[in-house]
Scaffold this motif. Structure first.
Motif, PDB file in Angstrom:
ATOM      1  N   SER A   1      -2.049  11.720  -2.680  1.00  0.00           N
ATOM      2  CA  SER A   1      -2.960  11.221  -1.664  1.00  0.00           C
ATOM      3  C   SER A   1      -3.135  12.221  -0.530  1.00  0.00           C
ATOM      4  N   GLU A   2      -2.031  12.831  -0.102  1.00  0.00           N
ATOM      5  CA  GLU A   2      -2.090  13.820   0.977  1.00  0.00           C
ATOM      6  C   GLU A   2      -2.875  15.043   0.532  1.00  0.00           C
ATOM      7  N   ALA A   3      -2.682  15.465  -0.721  1.00  0.00           N
ATOM      8  CA  ALA A   3      -3.427  16.634  -1.225  1.00  0.00           C
ATOM      9  C   ALA A   3      -4.925  16.347  -1.285  1.00  0.00           C
ATOM     10  N   LEU A   4      -5.300  15.133  -1.677  1.00  0.00           N
ATOM     11  CA  LEU A   4      -6.711  14.766  -1.722  1.00  0.00           C
ATOM     12  C   LEU A   4      -7.314  14.701  -0.324  1.00  0.00           C
ATOM     13  N   ARG A   5      -6.548  14.204   0.652  1.00  0.00           N
ATOM     14  CA  ARG A   5      -7.049  14.178   2.032  1.00  0.00           C
ATOM     15  C   ARG A   5      -7.275  15.579   2.560  1.00  0.00           C
ATOM     16  N   SER A   6      -6.516  16.554   2.044  1.00  0.00           N
ATOM     17  CA  SER A   6      -6.584  17.925   2.561  1.00  0.00           C
ATOM     18  C   SER A   6      -7.702  18.749   1.943  1.00  0.00           C
TER      19      SER A   6
ATOM     20  N   ASP B   1       3.938  10.555 -15.563  1.00  0.00           N
ATOM     21  CA  ASP B   1       4.019   9.285 -14.842  1.00  0.00           C
ATOM     22  C   ASP B   1       4.933   9.365 -13.629  1.00  0.00           C
ATOM     23  N   GLY B   2       5.602  10.502 -13.448  1.00  0.00           N
ATOM     24  CA  GLY B   2       6.583  10.611 -12.373  1.00  0.00           C
ATOM     25  C   GLY B   2       6.054  11.299 -11.134  1.00  0.00           C
ATOM     26  N   PHE B   3       4.753  11.501 -11.049  1.00  0.00           N
ATOM     27  CA  PHE B   3       4.215  12.198  -9.888  1.00  0.00           C
ATOM     28  C   PHE B   3       4.314  11.325  -8.637  1.00  0.00           C
ATOM     29  N   SER B   4       4.256  11.969  -7.475  1.00  0.00           N
ATOM     30  CA  SER B   4       4.335  11.258  -6.201  1.00  0.00           C
ATOM     31  C   SER B   4       2.934  10.853  -5.746  1.00  0.00           C
ATOM     32  N   GLN B   5       2.686   9.532  -5.638  1.00  0.00           N
ATOM     33  CA  GLN B   5       1.391   9.071  -5.142  1.00  0.00           C
ATOM     34  C   GLN B   5       1.161   9.538  -3.704  1.00  0.00           C
ATOM     35  N   SER B   6       2.213   9.542  -2.894  1.00  0.00           N
ATOM     36  CA  SER B   6       2.079   9.983  -1.501  1.00  0.00           C
ATOM     37  C   SER B   6       1.640  11.446  -1.427  1.00  0.00           C
ATOM     38  N   GLU B   7       2.231  12.279  -2.266  1.00  0.00           N
ATOM     39  CA  GLU B   7       1.876  13.703  -2.271  1.00  0.00           C
ATOM     40  C   GLU B   7       0.451  13.908  -2.776  1.00  0.00           C
TER      41      GLU B   7
ATOM     42  N   MET C   1       0.843  -1.193   0.000  1.00  0.00           N
ATOM     43  CA  MET C   1       0.000   0.000   0.000  1.00  0.00           C
ATOM     44  C   MET C   1       0.875   1.239   0.000  1.00  0.00           C
ATOM     45  N   ALA C   2       0.511   2.207  -0.844  1.00  0.00           N
ATOM     46  CA  ALA C   2       1.220   3.490  -0.915  1.00  0.00           C
ATOM     47  C   ALA C   2       0.239   4.617  -0.627  1.00  0.00           C
ATOM     48  N   GLY C   3       0.760   5.735  -0.181  1.00  0.00           N
ATOM     49  CA  GLY C   3      -0.054   6.936  -0.083  1.00  0.00           C
ATOM     50  C   GLY C   3      -0.897   7.081   1.171  1.00  0.00           C
ATOM     51  N   PHE C   4      -0.730   6.210   2.188  1.00  0.00           N
ATOM     52  CA  PHE C   4      -1.518   6.418   3.396  1.00  0.00           C
ATOM     53  C   PHE C   4      -0.899   7.547   4.221  1.00  0.00           C
ATOM     54  N   GLY C   5      -1.693   8.119   5.118  1.00  0.00           N
ATOM     55  CA  GLY C   5      -1.206   9.205   5.956  1.00  0.00           C
ATOM     56  C   GLY C   5      -1.052   8.760   7.391  1.00  0.00           C
ATOM     57  N   VAL C   6      -0.242   9.502   8.147  1.00  0.00           N
ATOM     58  CA  VAL C   6      -0.111   9.281   9.582  1.00  0.00           C
ATOM     59  C   VAL C   6      -0.209  10.654  10.238  1.00  0.00           C
ATOM     60  N   SER C   7      -1.298  10.903  10.942  1.00  0.00           N
ATOM     61  CA  SER C   7      -1.474  12.212  11.556  1.00  0.00           C
ATOM     62  C   SER C   7      -0.424  12.427  12.631  1.00  0.00           C
TER      63      SER C   7
END
Length: 259
Positions: A253-258, A245-251, A85-91
Motif C-alpha cells: 500500500s505504501e509503495a502504491l501511494r508513492s 501469499d506472504g507479502f506485506s499489505q502495508s508495504e 482495515m490494513a495498509g493505511f498510511g500516516v504522514s
C-alpha cells in the motif's frame, strides 16, 4: 516519557472534512488501504492487467505495462461491511511506526460499501508469459533483457498485477464510530517504541468521494485488487510465476501511494 500529539484526519480520495492544521498535523491516508472483505481503496482506479516490478527491499514499484486478462462473471450488486482495515498510511511517521498505529487502530475503522459490483479477471500467469514471449519475438528482447526486466534470480523482486475492479454506489468510512450521528473527532493513543506515545485523531465519520453522482446509476471503480508473484526460471528455461501469499499489505500500500 516522551509524548507526541499528532492530529490525523482520514482522507479517502476526496473525503469530507479533510483538514490540515499546522506543522504538527499528521494525516491518516486511506488511499490503497484494504478494508477486510474488499480490495484496496484506489484513487487511480487502476485497470486490471496493469503490472509492476516491486523491489521489496527498497519498497519501490516500477511500472512495466498492461496485459489483457480474461474477465470472469461480475458479482451481483452487494453491500459490504468491513470491520477492519490494513495498509493505511500516516504522514509524518516512519513506516515502522505506521505499522504499530495500524495494528492498534485498524480494528476501529469500519467501512461500509453499498450497491457494489466486483469484476474479477483471470489468466494472469499466462498473460505475463505471453508478454515475455512478445518481448522476445516482437521487440527483439534477449534472455538477458528479460532477466533484467523481471529479476527472477533476485529474492528482492516481485511482480504485482491487478486482477479485479469493484464499482460501488457509495463508500463510507467510520473511525471509532458507527454512524454519521457520531460526529466530532475520534482519538487514539498508540504506544510506540521507547515508551513514546502518539495521539492519532481522525474524523469520526467521513464519506468517500468515490461514489455514484446523485441521480446517476453509473458506479465508479472504488476498489481494486492485486496479486503478487515471485518470478523464477523453470527447469525448461522459461519464466514461471509463483504466488507470494506472504507479502506485506502495508508495504505494498505504501509503495502504491508513492507512485
Amino acid at each position: 516519557m516522551i509524548v507526541r500529539s499528532m492530529l490525523a484526519f482520514g482522507c479517502v480520495f476526496v473525503l469530507a472534512n479533510c483538514h490540515h492544521n499546522g506543522l504538527n498535523t499528521a494525516r491518516v491516508d486511506y488511499s490503497y488501504a484494504k478494508p477486510s472483505r474488499t480490495g484496496m481503496l484506489d484513487p487511480r482506479a487502476t485497470p486490471a492487467g496493469t503490472f509492476y516490478l516491486w523491489n521489496v527491499s527498497a519498497n519501490r514499484l516500477t511500472p512495466l505495462g498492461q496485459v489483457a486478462l480474461t474477465p470472469g462473471t461480475a458479482s451481483a450488486p452487494r453491500d459490504i461491511e468491513a470491520r477492519n482495515m490494513a495498509g493505511f498510511g500516516v504522514s509524518g511517521l516512519p513506516i515502522n511506526d505506521v505499522k504499530i498505529v495500524e495494528a492498534s487502530i485498524g480494528g476501529h475503522i469500519r467501512t461500509t460499501v453499498s450497491n457494489s459490483v466486483r469484476q474479477g479477471y483471470y489468466n494472469s500467469k499466462s498473460a505475463l508469459s505471453k508478454f515475455v514471449l512478445q518481448q522476445k519475438t516482437e521487440l527483439g528482447s534477449t534472455e538477458a533483457d528479460i532477466l533484467d526486466l523481471f529479476r527472477p534470480k533476485d529474492p528482492n523482486y516481485r511482480v504485482v498485477i491487478f486482477i479485479a475492479e469493484e464499482r460501488s454506489g457509495k463508500v463510507e468510512v467510520y473511525a471509532g464510530g458507527t454512524s454519521e450521528d457520531t460526529g466530532g473527532i475520534a482519538k487514539f493513543e498508540v504506544k510506540l517504541g521507547d515508551n513514546e506515545i502518539v495521539t492519532v485523531s481522525a474524523d469520526a465519520y467521513s464519506k468517500a468521494g468515490c461514489s455514484s453522482s446523485e441521480g446517476s446509476e453509473a458506479r465508479p471503480v472504488c476498489f481494486t485488487e492485486a496479486i503478487v508473484y515471485d518470478p523464477y526460471i523453470q527447469e525448461n528455461g522459461k519464466m514461471g510465476w509463483r504466488i507470494d501469499d506472504g507479502f506485506s499489505q502495508s508495504e505494498l500500500s505504501e509503495a502504491l501511494r508513492s507512485l
